[in-house]
Design a protein around this motif. Structure first.
Motif, PDB file in Angstrom:
ATOM      1  N   TRP A 184      23.789 -23.902 -56.032  1.00 46.65           N
ATOM      2  CA  TRP A 184      23.730 -24.611 -57.318  1.00 46.65           C
ATOM      3  C   TRP A 184      23.219 -23.686 -58.425  1.00 46.65           C
ATOM      4  N   LEU A 185      22.210 -22.892 -58.118  1.00 46.88           N
ATOM      5  CA  LEU A 185      21.687 -21.942 -59.102  1.00 46.88           C
ATOM      6  C   LEU A 185      22.750 -20.921 -59.497  1.00 46.88           C
ATOM      7  N   LEU A 186      23.531 -20.462 -58.524  1.00 48.37           N
ATOM      8  CA  LEU A 186      24.602 -19.512 -58.820  1.00 48.37           C
ATOM      9  C   LEU A 186      25.643 -20.139 -59.734  1.00 48.37           C
ATOM     10  N   TYR A 187      25.998 -21.392 -59.450  1.00 50.34           N
ATOM     11  CA  TYR A 187      26.970 -22.094 -60.306  1.00 50.34           C
ATOM     12  C   TYR A 187      26.419 -22.271 -61.715  1.00 50.34           C
ATOM     13  N   GLN A 188      25.108 -22.523 -61.810  1.00 54.55           N
ATOM     14  CA  GLN A 188      24.513 -22.670 -63.139  1.00 54.55           C
ATOM     15  C   GLN A 188      24.581 -21.362 -63.914  1.00 54.55           C
ATOM     16  N   LEU A 189      24.392 -20.250 -63.207  1.00 59.30           N
ATOM     17  CA  LEU A 189      24.486 -18.947 -63.865  1.00 59.30           C
ATOM     18  C   LEU A 189      25.920 -18.645 -64.280  1.00 59.30           C
ATOM     19  N   VAL A 190      26.870 -18.971 -63.399  1.00 60.37           N
ATOM     20  CA  VAL A 190      28.270 -18.624 -63.656  1.00 60.37           C
ATOM     21  C   VAL A 190      28.899 -19.558 -64.684  1.00 60.37           C
ATOM     22  N   TYR A 191      28.730 -20.865 -64.470  1.00 56.11           N
ATOM     23  CA  TYR A 191      29.399 -21.844 -65.329  1.00 56.11           C
ATOM     24  C   TYR A 191      28.494 -22.434 -66.415  1.00 56.11           C
ATOM     25  N   GLY A 192      27.189 -22.323 -66.219  1.00 50.13           N
ATOM     26  CA  GLY A 192      26.254 -22.989 -67.130  1.00 50.13           C
ATOM     27  C   GLY A 192      26.409 -22.560 -68.579  1.00 50.13           C
ATOM     28  N   LEU A 193      26.500 -21.244 -68.815  1.00 47.97           N
ATOM     29  CA  LEU A 193      26.629 -20.737 -70.182  1.00 47.97           C
ATOM     30  C   LEU A 193      27.924 -21.227 -70.820  1.00 47.97           C
ATOM     31  N   LEU A 194      28.998 -21.214 -70.052  1.00 53.11           N
ATOM     32  CA  LEU A 194      30.289 -21.671 -70.570  1.00 53.11           C
ATOM     33  C   LEU A 194      30.239 -23.149 -70.946  1.00 53.11           C
ATOM     34  N   LEU A 195      29.600 -23.957 -70.087  1.00 49.94           N
ATOM     35  CA  LEU A 195      29.504 -25.397 -70.362  1.00 49.94           C
ATOM     36  C   LEU A 195      28.620 -25.666 -71.569  1.00 49.94           C
ATOM     37  N   ARG A 196      27.529 -24.912 -71.692  1.00 53.43           N
ATOM     38  CA  ARG A 196      26.642 -25.100 -72.850  1.00 53.43           C
ATOM     39  C   ARG A 196      27.355 -24.754 -74.152  1.00 53.43           C
ATOM     40  N   THR A 197      28.163 -23.702 -74.119  1.00 50.36           N
ATOM     41  CA  THR A 197      28.910 -23.325 -75.317  1.00 50.36           C
ATOM     42  C   THR A 197      29.923 -24.403 -75.690  1.00 50.36           C
ATOM     43  N   LEU A 198      30.613 -24.951 -74.690  1.00 51.31           N
ATOM     44  CA  LEU A 198      31.568 -26.021 -74.957  1.00 51.31           C
ATOM     45  C   LEU A 198      30.866 -27.250 -75.533  1.00 51.31           C
ATOM     46  N   HIS A 199      29.679 -27.552 -75.009  1.00 52.19           N
ATOM     47  CA  HIS A 199      28.925 -28.698 -75.512  1.00 52.19           C
ATOM     48  C   HIS A 199      28.489 -28.452 -76.957  1.00 52.19           C
ATOM     49  N   LYS A 200      28.065 -27.240 -77.245  1.00 51.27           N
ATOM     50  CA  LYS A 200      27.664 -26.877 -78.610  1.00 51.27           C
ATOM     51  C   LYS A 200      28.850 -26.994 -79.560  1.00 51.27           C
ATOM     52  N   ASN A 201      30.021 -26.520 -79.130  1.00 54.51           N
ATOM     53  CA  ASN A 201      31.221 -26.624 -79.961  1.00 54.51           C
ATOM     54  C   ASN A 201      31.595 -28.080 -80.215  1.00 54.51           C
ATOM     55  N   TYR A 202      31.424 -28.895 -79.182  1.00 58.03           N
ATOM     56  CA  TYR A 202      31.717 -30.331 -79.323  1.00 58.03           C
ATOM     57  C   TYR A 202      30.830 -30.956 -80.397  1.00 58.03           C
ATOM     58  N   LYS A 203      29.553 -30.615 -80.385  1.00 57.03           N
ATOM     59  CA  LYS A 203      28.629 -31.174 -81.396  1.00 57.03           C
ATOM     60  C   LYS A 203      28.981 -30.688 -82.798  1.00 57.03           C
ATOM     61  N   GLU A 204      29.398 -29.443 -82.921  1.00 60.36           N
ATOM     62  CA  GLU A 204      29.804 -28.918 -84.227  1.00 60.36           C
ATOM     63  C   GLU A 204      31.044 -29.619 -84.739  1.00 60.36           C
ATOM     64  N   LEU A 205      31.978 -29.917 -83.840  1.00 60.62           N
ATOM     65  CA  LEU A 205      33.182 -30.637 -84.233  1.00 60.62           C
ATOM     66  C   LEU A 205      32.860 -32.044 -84.724  1.00 60.62           C
ATOM     67  N   LYS A 206      31.888 -32.674 -84.070  1.00 60.78           N
ATOM     68  CA  LYS A 206      31.476 -34.012 -84.510  1.00 60.78           C
ATOM     69  C   LYS A 206      30.918 -33.959 -85.927  1.00 60.78           C
ATOM     70  N   LYS A 207      30.183 -32.881 -86.242  1.00 65.30           N
ATOM     71  CA  LYS A 207      29.649 -32.751 -87.590  1.00 65.30           C
ATOM     72  C   LYS A 207      30.784 -32.592 -88.623  1.00 65.30           C
ATOM     73  N   LEU A 208      31.825 -31.861 -88.235  1.00 66.71           N
ATOM     74  CA  LEU A 208      32.947 -31.676 -89.145  1.00 66.71           C
ATOM     75  C   LEU A 208      33.698 -32.982 -89.388  1.00 66.71           C
ATOM     76  N   GLU A 209      33.623 -33.888 -88.402  1.00 63.62           N
ATOM     77  CA  GLU A 209      34.311 -35.186 -88.543  1.00 63.62           C
ATOM     78  C   GLU A 209      33.606 -36.112 -89.505  1.00 63.62           C
ATOM     79  N   VAL A 210      32.305 -35.880 -89.736  1.00 65.98           N
ATOM     80  CA  VAL A 210      31.521 -36.769 -90.595  1.00 65.98           C
ATOM     81  C   VAL A 210      31.964 -36.619 -92.037  1.00 65.98           C
TER      82      VAL A 210
END
Length: 210
Positions: A184-210
């Motif tokens: 699980w820790l290895l998956y967090q290292l490998v995929y965690g950063l990618l998922l966090r970036t996607l989540h951050k992009n999602y929040k930025e898109l929501k701001k643009l929709e406002v």
């Protein structure tokens, strides 16, 4: 500070901004598409490792699964485990690729947000399925190996049979939890950063929709 943050800062500070919503949207699209592409690439690398491991198992007898002087031959077990693992990776690699192809610069913000959510959910499902399958494989292998070991058989003969099996199961669970925790820790290292970036992009898109 990355390029997206510079764009946002410039857009917020200027009264007559040269950077538009469309510019920020395109940057978010570019970053999201890149991350989903990397998710696909990583899954392909996992698949290649799995295929190589399976081929090795086919060509080498695993002595750790030949128990009691050949009375219990489970040398086929690693091959089954690795084949199932490869099938899981193939299934999700196809889904990751489809997620990548779905993301288009022509999408509106709402569609891009939806595709980001789908991409993140697919990765989380893949991690969950992989950990569950890995846990089952580890427990099965440990049980087959230890249930006919001299130490367990001696414990079985000298103590209550139920107690012996409870001790065995407890040991297997502890080892399995440790191994799955490391994975699980290895998956967090490998995929965690990618998922966090996607989540951050999602929040930025929501701001643009406002």
């Amino acid at each position: 500070m990355d390029e997206l943050e510079l764009l946002k800062k410039d857009w917020n500070l200027r009264k007559d901004p040269q950077v538009s919503k469309d510019d920020i949207y395109k940057m978010l699209y570019k970053k999201s598409s890149s991350k989903v592409k990397w998710i696909f690439y990583i899954s392909v690398i996992e698949l290649l490792i799995g295929i190589i491991s399976t081929i090795w198992s086919f060509s080498h007898s695993n002595e750790n699964f030949i128990l009691n002087d050949g009375q219990h031959d489970y040398s086929w077990l690693p091959v089954v485990f690795e084949t199932v693992a490869c099938l899981i990776i193939i299934y999700y690699a196809v889904k990751f690729y489809k997620n990548y192809k779905k993301i288009s610069v022509d999408d509106d913000a709402k569609t891009l947000m939806k595709n980001i959510i789908v991409a993140r959910r697919t990765v989380k499902n893949y991690i969950t399925v992989s950990l569950v399958a890995g846990g089952l494989f580890v427990m099965t292998g440990l049980f087959l190996a230890t249930s006919v070991s001299p130490i367990f058989l001696d414990l079985y003969e000298k103590n209550n049979h139920l107690v012996a099996y409870l001790i065995l199961i407890a040991i297997i669970l502890v080892i399995t939890i440790f191994i799955i925790g490391v994975i699980w820790l290895l998956y967090q290292l490998v995929y965690g950063l990618l998922l966090r970036t996607l989540h951050k992009n999602y929040k930025e898109l929501k701001k643009l929709e406002v």
